[in-house]
Design a protein around this motif. Structure first.
Motif, PDB file in Angstrom:
ATOM      1  N   LEU A  38     -22.575 -39.057 -31.604  1.00 52.83           N
ATOM      2  CA  LEU A  38     -23.232 -39.725 -30.491  1.00 52.83           C
ATOM      3  C   LEU A  38     -22.452 -40.977 -30.109  1.00 52.83           C
ATOM      4  N   ARG A  39     -22.193 -41.150 -28.837  1.00 50.92           N
ATOM      5  CA  ARG A  39     -21.422 -42.302 -28.354  1.00 50.92           C
ATOM      6  C   ARG A  39     -22.284 -43.094 -27.375  1.00 50.92           C
ATOM      7  N   ARG A  40     -22.465 -44.363 -27.666  1.00 49.98           N
ATOM      8  CA  ARG A  40     -23.245 -45.243 -26.796  1.00 49.98           C
ATOM      9  C   ARG A  40     -22.384 -46.434 -26.403  1.00 49.98           C
ATOM     10  N   PHE A  41     -22.596 -46.939 -25.187  1.00 48.31           N
ATOM     11  CA  PHE A  41     -21.820 -48.108 -24.775  1.00 48.31           C
ATOM     12  C   PHE A  41     -22.554 -49.384 -25.159  1.00 48.31           C
ATOM     13  N   ASP A  42     -21.746 -50.430 -25.342  1.00 53.90           N
ATOM     14  CA  ASP A  42     -22.253 -51.721 -25.816  1.00 53.90           C
ATOM     15  C   ASP A  42     -22.801 -52.506 -24.622  1.00 53.90           C
ATOM     16  N   LEU A  43     -24.144 -52.567 -24.508  1.00 55.10           N
ATOM     17  CA  LEU A  43     -24.776 -53.235 -23.374  1.00 55.10           C
ATOM     18  C   LEU A  43     -24.624 -54.747 -23.452  1.00 55.10           C
ATOM     19  N   GLU A  44     -24.733 -55.289 -24.655  1.00 52.33           N
ATOM     20  CA  GLU A  44     -24.720 -56.750 -24.796  1.00 52.33           C
ATOM     21  C   GLU A  44     -23.347 -57.332 -24.507  1.00 52.33           C
TER      22      GLU A  44
ATOM     23  N   ASN B  32     -10.590 -54.035 -18.010  1.00 53.66           N
ATOM     24  CA  ASN B  32     -11.693 -54.621 -18.780  1.00 53.66           C
ATOM     25  C   ASN B  32     -11.291 -54.818 -20.238  1.00 53.66           C
ATOM     26  N   ASN B  33     -10.027 -55.186 -20.439  1.00 53.09           N
ATOM     27  CA  ASN B  33      -9.514 -55.491 -21.778  1.00 53.09           C
ATOM     28  C   ASN B  33      -9.590 -54.298 -22.725  1.00 53.09           C
ATOM     29  N   GLY B  34      -9.354 -53.089 -22.176  1.00 49.59           N
ATOM     30  CA  GLY B  34      -9.202 -51.926 -23.037  1.00 49.59           C
ATOM     31  C   GLY B  34     -10.474 -51.171 -23.363  1.00 49.59           C
ATOM     32  N   TRP B  35     -11.600 -51.503 -22.724  1.00 46.40           N
ATOM     33  CA  TRP B  35     -12.824 -50.748 -23.005  1.00 46.40           C
ATOM     34  C   TRP B  35     -13.680 -50.692 -21.748  1.00 46.40           C
ATOM     35  N   LEU B  36     -14.684 -49.800 -21.731  1.00 47.56           N
ATOM     36  CA  LEU B  36     -15.553 -49.623 -20.575  1.00 47.56           C
ATOM     37  C   LEU B  36     -16.917 -50.255 -20.827  1.00 47.56           C
TER      38      LEU B  36
ATOM     39  N   THR C  17     -13.219 -39.117 -25.507  1.00 46.37           N
ATOM     40  CA  THR C  17     -12.958 -40.182 -26.482  1.00 46.37           C
ATOM     41  C   THR C  17     -11.817 -41.095 -26.055  1.00 46.37           C
ATOM     42  N   MET C  18     -11.115 -40.761 -24.995  1.00 40.64           N
ATOM     43  CA  MET C  18     -10.089 -41.665 -24.473  1.00 40.64           C
ATOM     44  C   MET C  18     -10.726 -42.927 -23.891  1.00 40.64           C
ATOM     45  N   PHE C  19     -12.033 -42.852 -23.593  1.00 45.49           N
ATOM     46  CA  PHE C  19     -12.741 -44.016 -23.086  1.00 45.49           C
ATOM     47  C   PHE C  19     -13.469 -44.697 -24.240  1.00 45.49           C
ATOM     48  N   ARG C  20     -13.184 -45.969 -24.402  1.00 42.53           N
ATOM     49  CA  ARG C  20     -13.808 -46.746 -25.489  1.00 42.53           C
ATOM     50  C   ARG C  20     -15.009 -47.504 -24.943  1.00 42.53           C
ATOM     51  N   LEU C  21     -16.108 -47.462 -25.683  1.00 43.59           N
ATOM     52  CA  LEU C  21     -17.382 -47.967 -25.181  1.00 43.59           C
ATOM     53  C   LEU C  21     -17.815 -49.274 -25.845  1.00 43.59           C
TER      54      LEU C  21
END
Length: 352
Positions: A3-9, A52-56, A83-87
């Motif tokens: 499971l992949r979730r993006f960092d909201l904070e 965005n400094n290497g992440w989404l 997985t090429m997109f870092r969250l």
């Protein structure tokens, strides 16, 4: 897939592409028609990640969705699938370490220990914000295993010592040379090439070769066997008889000599009684164009022409030769006078 979730904070509330990126965005969007702009979502996300400094972040994904007029959830689905997109945030230099079988067999496990020692746990960012790392699937440089990708560059043929030196340089703000870390060029053998070293292979002298050597020769197909014809013997007998008859027929008489005469010198052979338009055409095909030629026929010539035209005895009966001699000498016959006056139907149609 985990499971992949993006960092909201960590993502904040806003995102904007850098001004210099707008040209690249226009390039990718121009590849697709107006109603298919969402097809540019992957390159757009990749550009957003770089800006965005290497992440989404979530705001970065929303910006891509707004520009492509896509529902947010569709963009989230793409970003979380690949997985090429870092969250979550990564360091200025993000290390992707290949742990797939070829690299694993060549020492990738020892490289993981170096990353844990020099950086920390997976996706941990060092306090100075310079380094982070993660393990990824095959990066396609198996011949140069083990290897890592740092940002956009490959570092290959690594040992724990060489990777430690590279991370040390990056940590101290010193660029490290990418590529193989041993004495080889790209994927060539260590120490230099051992094959294809003849300079003549590359100077163009072999360009005249049009066929590759050692190619298999196409098999020659044997002709299919012809089924036996039970009537073959009978057909052969009939053909032989026909050929013999034809030879016998050809032997009868002698063909008049062929000549080439200017069409302006052709005589009107229809002035000879017994020669109508059809017979005149047939004589012309045999090369007979003048009264003089007919006047010089021998008995053998007469036999040949009568056989060819299929009217035996007609030439002698109608006295073609005597008429031709008189006409060739400038004289006239009663028949030729009638032809000249247009009173003879045979001047238009052959007589029976």
């Amino acid at each position: 897939m985990a499971l992949r979730r993006f960092d909201l904070e960590a993502g904040g509330d806003s995102f904007a592409f850098k001004p210099e990126t707008e040209e690249k965005i226009a390039f990718w969007r121009a590849k697709y028609p107006a109603e298919k702009q969402r097809s540019a979502v992957i390159p757009m996300l990749w550009l957003a990640q770089k800006d965005n400094n290497g992440w989404l972040s979530e705001p970065a994904m929303r910006e891509v969705a707004d520009r492509l007029e896509m529902p947010y959830i569709r963009v989230y689905e793409v970003a979380t699938f690949y997985t090429m997109f870092r969250l979550q945030p990564v360091g200025k230099y993000h290390v992707q370490l290949c742990g797939t079988t070829p690299c694993q067999l060549r020492g990738a496990d020892k490289l993981k220990e170096v990353c844990k020692k020099e950086i920390g746990d997976i996706m941990y960012v060092t306090d100075d914000g310079r380094l982070s790392w993660e393990e990824v699937e095959c990066l396609g440089a198996c011949v140069n295993a083990p290897m890592v990708q740092i940002n956009d560059d490959y570092y290959e043929d690594l040992t724990p010592e060489s990777l430690s030196q590279i991370l040390g340089k990056l940590k101290n703000g010193v660029e490290a040379a990418p590529g193989p870390q041993i004495d080889r060029v790209n994927s060539a053998p260590e120490g230099g090439a051992t094959t294809l070293t003849d300079a003549a292979l590359f100077d163009g002298s072999r360009n005249a070769i049009r066929v590759l050597p050692n190619l298999p020769v196409p098999a020659v197909e044997e002709p299919a066997p012809v089924a036996a014809d039970p009537l073959a013997a009978i057909k052969q007998t009939i053909a032989s008889g026909a050929k013999a008859a034809e030879e016998e027929k050809a032997a009868e008489g002698e063909r008049p000599p062929l000549v080439t005469i200017d069409p302006a010198a052709h005589d009107d052979l229809k002035r000879i009684k017994g020669i109508g338009p059809k017979n005149e055409d047939a004589l012309n095909e045999l090369g007979i164009f003048t009264f003089k030629q007919i006047a010089e026929w021998t008995p053998a010539n007469v036999d040949w022409v009568e056989d060819f035209l299929s009217f035996p005895g007609r030439i002698e009966r109608e006295d073609w030769i005597a008429q031709a001699k008189l006409l060739a000498g400038g004289g006239e016959t009663e028949f030729s006078k009638r032809v000249d006056a247009g009173d003879v139907p045979s001047s238009q149609d052959d007589e029976d």
